[in-house]
Write a protein that holds these residues in place. Sequence first.
Motif, PDB file in Angstrom:
ATOM      1  N   ARG B  38      22.340   8.232 -17.550  1.00 22.56           N
ATOM      2  CA  ARG B  38      23.622   7.526 -17.480  1.00 22.56           C
ATOM      3  C   ARG B  38      24.003   7.218 -16.040  1.00 22.56           C
ATOM      4  O   ARG B  38      24.539   6.158 -15.731  1.00 22.56           O
ATOM      5  CB  ARG B  38      24.728   8.386 -18.089  1.00 22.56           C
ATOM      6  N   SER B  39      23.742   8.176 -15.157  1.00 19.58           N
ATOM      7  CA  SER B  39      24.037   7.931 -13.750  1.00 19.58           C
ATOM      8  C   SER B  39      23.175   6.792 -13.230  1.00 19.58           C
ATOM      9  O   SER B  39      23.656   5.867 -12.580  1.00 19.58           O
ATOM     10  CB  SER B  39      23.762   9.179 -12.920  1.00 19.58           C
ATOM     11  N   GLU B  40      21.860   6.892 -13.571  1.00 20.48           N
ATOM     12  CA  GLU B  40      20.955   5.856 -13.075  1.00 20.48           C
ATOM     13  C   GLU B  40      21.346   4.494 -13.616  1.00 20.48           C
ATOM     14  O   GLU B  40      21.255   3.487 -12.914  1.00 20.48           O
ATOM     15  CB  GLU B  40      19.516   6.195 -13.473  1.00 20.48           C
ATOM     16  N   PHE B  41      21.806   4.485 -14.840  1.00 24.18           N
ATOM     17  CA  PHE B  41      22.237   3.239 -15.466  1.00 24.18           C
ATOM     18  C   PHE B  41      23.275   2.549 -14.580  1.00 24.18           C
ATOM     19  O   PHE B  41      23.285   1.332 -14.423  1.00 24.18           O
ATOM     20  CB  PHE B  41      22.846   3.569 -16.833  1.00 24.18           C
ATOM     21  N   VAL B  42      24.155   3.323 -13.975  1.00 25.28           N
ATOM     22  CA  VAL B  42      25.209   2.751 -13.144  1.00 25.28           C
ATOM     23  C   VAL B  42      24.695   2.377 -11.760  1.00 25.28           C
ATOM     24  O   VAL B  42      24.844   1.258 -11.304  1.00 25.28           O
ATOM     25  CB  VAL B  42      26.394   3.728 -13.018  1.00 25.28           C
ATOM     26  N   PHE B  43      24.036   3.368 -11.084  1.00 23.22           N
ATOM     27  CA  PHE B  43      23.773   3.046  -9.677  1.00 23.22           C
ATOM     28  C   PHE B  43      22.501   2.256  -9.471  1.00 23.22           C
ATOM     29  O   PHE B  43      22.211   1.832  -8.365  1.00 23.22           O
ATOM     30  CB  PHE B  43      23.859   4.301  -8.784  1.00 23.22           C
ATOM     31  N   ASN B  44      21.742   2.032 -10.523  1.00 26.22           N
ATOM     32  CA  ASN B  44      20.591   1.156 -10.382  1.00 26.22           C
ATOM     33  C   ASN B  44      20.939  -0.302 -10.633  1.00 26.22           C
ATOM     34  O   ASN B  44      20.073  -1.158 -10.644  1.00 26.22           O
ATOM     35  CB  ASN B  44      19.490   1.556 -11.357  1.00 26.22           C
ATOM     36  N   ASN B  45      22.218  -0.574 -10.884  1.00 33.17           N
ATOM     37  CA  ASN B  45      22.583  -1.926 -11.278  1.00 33.17           C
ATOM     38  C   ASN B  45      23.590  -2.478 -10.291  1.00 33.17           C
ATOM     39  O   ASN B  45      24.637  -1.882 -10.047  1.00 33.17           O
ATOM     40  CB  ASN B  45      23.190  -1.865 -12.688  1.00 33.17           C
ATOM     41  N   LEU B  46      23.242  -3.633  -9.726  1.00 31.68           N
ATOM     42  CA  LEU B  46      24.110  -4.211  -8.691  1.00 31.68           C
ATOM     43  C   LEU B  46      25.530  -4.379  -9.198  1.00 31.68           C
ATOM     44  O   LEU B  46      26.500  -4.113  -8.504  1.00 31.68           O
ATOM     45  CB  LEU B  46      23.550  -5.559  -8.248  1.00 31.68           C
ATOM     46  N   PHE B  47      25.668  -4.846 -10.431  1.00 32.48           N
ATOM     47  CA  PHE B  47      26.998  -5.204 -10.913  1.00 32.48           C
ATOM     48  C   PHE B  47      27.803  -3.980 -11.344  1.00 32.48           C
ATOM     49  O   PHE B  47      29.013  -3.986 -11.311  1.00 32.48           O
ATOM     50  CB  PHE B  47      26.885  -6.191 -12.072  1.00 32.48           C
ATOM     51  N   LEU B  48      27.093  -2.954 -11.776  1.00 35.57           N
ATOM     52  CA  LEU B  48      27.821  -1.769 -12.227  1.00 35.57           C
ATOM     53  C   LEU B  48      28.077  -0.794 -11.101  1.00 35.57           C
ATOM     54  O   LEU B  48      28.978   0.036 -11.188  1.00 35.57           O
ATOM     55  CB  LEU B  48      27.038  -1.066 -13.345  1.00 35.57           C
ATOM     56  N   HIS B  49      27.286  -0.885 -10.020  1.00 29.41           N
ATOM     57  CA  HIS B  49      27.353   0.226  -9.073  1.00 29.41           C
ATOM     58  C   HIS B  49      28.617   0.196  -8.223  1.00 29.41           C
ATOM     59  O   HIS B  49      28.857   1.077  -7.432  1.00 29.41           O
ATOM     60  CB  HIS B  49      26.100   0.283  -8.200  1.00 29.41           C
ATOM     61  N   ILE B  50      29.451  -0.845  -8.427  1.00 29.70           N
ATOM     62  CA  ILE B  50      30.773  -0.796  -7.807  1.00 29.70           C
ATOM     63  C   ILE B  50      31.609   0.295  -8.486  1.00 29.70           C
ATOM     64  O   ILE B  50      32.595   0.766  -7.949  1.00 29.70           O
ATOM     65  CB  ILE B  50      31.443  -2.174  -7.905  1.00 29.70           C
ATOM     66  N   HIS B  51      31.152   0.696  -9.672  1.00 28.35           N
ATOM     67  CA  HIS B  51      31.813   1.827 -10.328  1.00 28.35           C
ATOM     68  C   HIS B  51      31.247   3.135  -9.809  1.00 28.35           C
ATOM     69  O   HIS B  51      30.093   3.192  -9.406  1.00 28.35           O
ATOM     70  CB  HIS B  51      31.559   1.803 -11.843  1.00 28.35           C
ATOM     71  N   PRO B  52      32.038   4.182  -9.889  1.00 21.46           N
ATOM     72  CA  PRO B  52      31.476   5.502  -9.629  1.00 21.46           C
ATOM     73  C   PRO B  52      30.589   5.890 -10.809  1.00 21.46           C
ATOM     74  O   PRO B  52      30.727   5.330 -11.896  1.00 21.46           O
ATOM     75  CB  PRO B  52      32.697   6.400  -9.550  1.00 21.46           C
ATOM     76  N   VAL B  53      29.716   6.840 -10.555  1.00 25.50           N
ATOM     77  CA  VAL B  53      28.842   7.293 -11.631  1.00 25.50           C
ATOM     78  C   VAL B  53      29.622   8.145 -12.627  1.00 25.50           C
ATOM     79  O   VAL B  53      29.406   8.093 -13.822  1.00 25.50           O
ATOM     80  CB  VAL B  53      27.677   8.088 -11.022  1.00 25.50           C
ATOM     81  N   ARG B  54      30.552   8.896 -12.087  1.00 24.81           N
ATOM     82  CA  ARG B  54      31.405   9.711 -12.949  1.00 24.81           C
ATOM     83  C   ARG B  54      32.862   9.443 -12.598  1.00 24.81           C
ATOM     84  O   ARG B  54      33.179   9.158 -11.459  1.00 24.81           O
ATOM     85  CB  ARG B  54      31.117  11.206 -12.756  1.00 24.81           C
ATOM     86  N   VAL B  55      33.733   9.502 -13.580  1.00 25.20           N
ATOM     87  CA  VAL B  55      35.154   9.338 -13.285  1.00 25.20           C
ATOM     88  C   VAL B  55      35.926  10.547 -13.783  1.00 25.20           C
ATOM     89  O   VAL B  55      35.509  11.236 -14.722  1.00 25.20           O
ATOM     90  CB  VAL B  55      35.754   8.088 -13.964  1.00 25.20           C
ATOM     91  N   HIS B  56      37.047  10.759 -13.161  1.00 24.42           N
ATOM     92  CA  HIS B  56      37.898  11.875 -13.570  1.00 24.42           C
ATOM     93  C   HIS B  56      38.586  11.514 -14.877  1.00 24.42           C
ATOM     94  O   HIS B  56      38.945  10.361 -15.096  1.00 24.42           O
ATOM     95  CB  HIS B  56      38.932  12.146 -12.480  1.00 24.42           C
ATOM     96  N   ARG B  57      38.806  12.515 -15.696  1.00 29.37           N
ATOM     97  CA  ARG B  57      39.430  12.216 -16.983  1.00 29.37           C
ATOM     98  C   ARG B  57      40.837  11.665 -16.811  1.00 29.37           C
ATOM     99  O   ARG B  57      41.316  10.891 -17.627  1.00 29.37           O
ATOM    100  CB  ARG B  57      39.477  13.492 -17.839  1.00 29.37           C
ATOM    101  N   TRP B  58      41.506  12.063 -15.730  1.00 29.50           N
ATOM    102  CA  TRP B  58      42.864  11.569 -15.492  1.00 29.50           C
ATOM    103  C   TRP B  58      42.894  10.044 -15.374  1.00 29.50           C
ATOM    104  O   TRP B  58      43.785   9.377 -15.889  1.00 29.50           O
ATOM    105  CB  TRP B  58      43.432  12.200 -14.220  1.00 29.50           C
ATOM    106  N   SER B  59      41.853   9.494 -14.712  1.00 29.41           N
ATOM    107  CA  SER B  59      41.819   8.046 -14.490  1.00 29.41           C
ATOM    108  C   SER B  59      41.668   7.281 -15.791  1.00 29.41           C
ATOM    109  O   SER B  59      42.019   6.116 -15.868  1.00 29.41           O
ATOM    110  CB  SER B  59      40.651   7.669 -13.574  1.00 29.41           C
ATOM    111  N   LEU B  60      41.117   7.947 -16.788  1.00 30.74           N
ATOM    112  CA  LEU B  60      40.832   7.223 -18.026  1.00 30.74           C
ATOM    113  C   LEU B  60      41.962   7.315 -19.044  1.00 30.74           C
ATOM    114  O   LEU B  60      41.900   6.695 -20.091  1.00 30.74           O
ATOM    115  CB  LEU B  60      39.542   7.758 -18.657  1.00 30.74           C
ATOM    116  N   ARG B  61      43.012   8.079 -18.721  1.00 28.08           N
ATOM    117  CA  ARG B  61      44.146   8.085 -19.645  1.00 28.08           C
ATOM    118  C   ARG B  61      44.807   6.719 -19.589  1.00 28.08           C
ATOM    119  O   ARG B  61      45.016   6.161 -18.512  1.00 28.08           O
ATOM    120  CB  ARG B  61      45.170   9.149 -19.234  1.00 28.08           C
ATOM    121  N   TRP B  62      45.168   6.163 -20.726  1.00 30.68           N
ATOM    122  CA  TRP B  62      45.825   4.853 -20.700  1.00 30.68           C
ATOM    123  C   TRP B  62      47.074   4.889 -19.855  1.00 30.68           C
ATOM    124  O   TRP B  62      47.399   3.970 -19.145  1.00 30.68           O
ATOM    125  CB  TRP B  62      46.188   4.408 -22.121  1.00 30.68           C
ATOM    126  N   ARG B  63      47.779   6.025 -19.944  1.00 34.39           N
ATOM    127  CA  ARG B  63      49.045   6.119 -19.246  1.00 34.39           C
ATOM    128  C   ARG B  63      48.889   6.061 -17.732  1.00 34.39           C
ATOM    129  O   ARG B  63      49.837   5.795 -17.022  1.00 34.39           O
ATOM    130  CB  ARG B  63      49.727   7.425 -19.622  1.00 34.39           C
TER     131      ARG B  63
END
Lengths: 161, 513
Positions: B38-63
């Motif tokens: 999953r990590s490689e999926f992100v950082f091996n891809n030019l378009f996705l690697h602007i994302h972090p490989v992992r995100v904090h759960r707080w960031s993913l709350r809709w609120r």
Amino acid sequence: MKDDHTTVPSRLAPEPVPRRDFLGLSALGAFVSALFLAFLGIIRLPRVVVSASPSRKFRVKLPESLQPGEPFVPPGRNVVLFRDSEGVYAISLVCTHLGCIVKPSPNGFECPCHGSRFAPDGHVIGGPAPKPLPWLAVSLEGNEVWVDGNVIVQPGTKARG
Amino acid sequence: MEPRQAPLKELWSHLRETPRRFKESAFRSGPPVTDRARSEFVFNNLFLHIHPVRVHRWSLRWRTTWGLGVAVTAAFLLTLITGVLLMLYYKPYPDVAYQSIKDIHYVVPTGRFIRNIHRWAANLMVVTVFLHMARVFYTGAYRYPREFNWLVGLGLLVLTLGLSFTGYLLPWDQLAYWAITIGANIAQSPRELTDALGITPYFDPGGWMKTLLLGGPEVGDESLIRFYVLHVAVLPLALVVLMGVHFWRIRKDGGLARPEDADALLGPPRDLYPVFTDAPTKTYHLAAIVRGRSPAVNRGPENTIPSMPHLFYAECAVFMLTVFLTVLAAIFWNAPLKEIANPAVPENPAKAPWYFLGVQELVSHSAFMGGAGIPLIVIVGLGLIPFLDRETEGTGRWFGGPGGQRLVLVSAVFGLLSVIAIEAFAIQFGWLRQWFPDIPQLIITFVNPGTLLVVVYAIFSLGIVHRYRSARAGAVALFTCFLCGFVVLTIIGVHFRGPNWGFYWSPADWPKH
Ligand code: HEM
Ligand code: FES
């Protein structure tokens, strides 16, 4: 609660760089002035020197039936002409606020855009316009009137036939 | 050594393997089933690697974000795609431009639909960019170390409004022509000041800006080309570059802002597979030694989850919702197109697009302060916020900081009442010029309903700073006041202003003409 990062020296500070050597400074100066000159060169192109807008000087014939105080707007011009016993005069219709075209009304002029109102002689009686509507230079030639939109004259200047 | 195959046979087997080899060369990592993949999926891809490989759960709350930043991005992508399509038929020359828009609207297959999408996505972008800014503000997410990204965001806000404004001229209809005439003269409005001081012949920044913008003294063919170039090349490019910086900074600033005790607040993660089943990946090590602010520094990874799929699913959901709303609007409402531009007769009333009508209301009090002075004060004030508020209480929480929700409520009431009172007074009784016809313009420029409102808001907020002993409280008061002022002025401009910018309770009361 105050944060503590303000007490540590700036992140940009830690390693002092010997910047005061002459060659380095002159290189920096040359670089910056080259950029600045390039910018001046670039800005010359979009700056307008010759503008291709239509001539603001024109000639019209007033209708015979024009009454004193009755406005006459030549088609396609942003100028209104009046004729009274003292002569002919022209007032610009471009609002001095933000450039909309004002409409002659029974007690002067009204602007549709932000509601400026002007007296029949052009001075502001309401709204945000900062200045009166300018009077424009007119001259008579036979039964035709020359209006020069580039020349602003004192209010009250009228041309006699 | 293996015996070599016959050359033709070898060629054949290579050909057969091509699809598989192609896939491997393109994707380089296996299906994203393990943590590592999953990590490689992100950082091996030019378009996705602007994302972090992992995100904090707080960031993913809709609120936390309500997905607003992503919604702005989605709306922008929609305008980008539809904009390129519109460029195929649009011709930037006066009158011809109007005909080509008419063609797009009535003749070109799906033209009207594409034009509608472009128009409504642009509107949605303006709405969401304001909402996004408000959410960043109210969650205190502009604070250290995010000050710079707040400024980048302000740049994005200005560019977004610039794109809307330049796009507005392109149809060359009555609405467009007069909105741009007014806009260009706002650029010229420093003349109100220089004229009053009598220095215009020597120093005329207003006139300079106007001619630079219009390419001449009036709105004409040169202006249309200039606005076109700004709209399709300069501003979108600048926006894309700045968006890149914005996203990159979010990662470098350690992900989205969250409270110090976010981990405790969230509690132990539910139904997550164990973290680090595989050996930790390269990036992860790197992130741990880079100085400062990556999500995992000084913290266990327990509350972070892989971006693939969690973050991407959330982003896709916001994208789809944005597309859905825009397409819905495009089906039911057509983008307006008035009569062809007529330089002799303005629309009455001549209204700018809705998000500029607040400014137009201010401008109806003073061109310079309303159109240039006050907006400049607001932008500079917004830019100063993260440098004045250096507190830490409440970061990452809605309405965090001293005062909390109650302060927002009090400020909103104060903000609404003062803007309504001042506007009602000016509408009912007029202003200085009506009472003292010979008053110097300079006084009106600086003393008018708009500037009065700014002063009232500023005094109120300074009082709040004093009372709560907190810059954050003052910022909350000021931001809330300005938000209320903006909303009320916009509503007045949209609904209550009619012909000659007169006040009418409803458009139904407008005089027929
Ligand atoms: C074209 C305009 C913009 C785009 C595309 C954009 C996009 C984004 C995205 C995708 C995020 C991630 C979090 C979220 O979705 O809320 C974000 C965060 C952020 N944005 Fe924007 N934004 C824009 C304008 C602005 C403006 C106008 C401001 C403020 C003046 C701003 C300040 C910030 C800050 C400080 C963060 C970090 C927030 C945090 O750490 O919680 N952005 N932006
Ligand atoms: S342009 Fe005439 S009042 Fe604004």
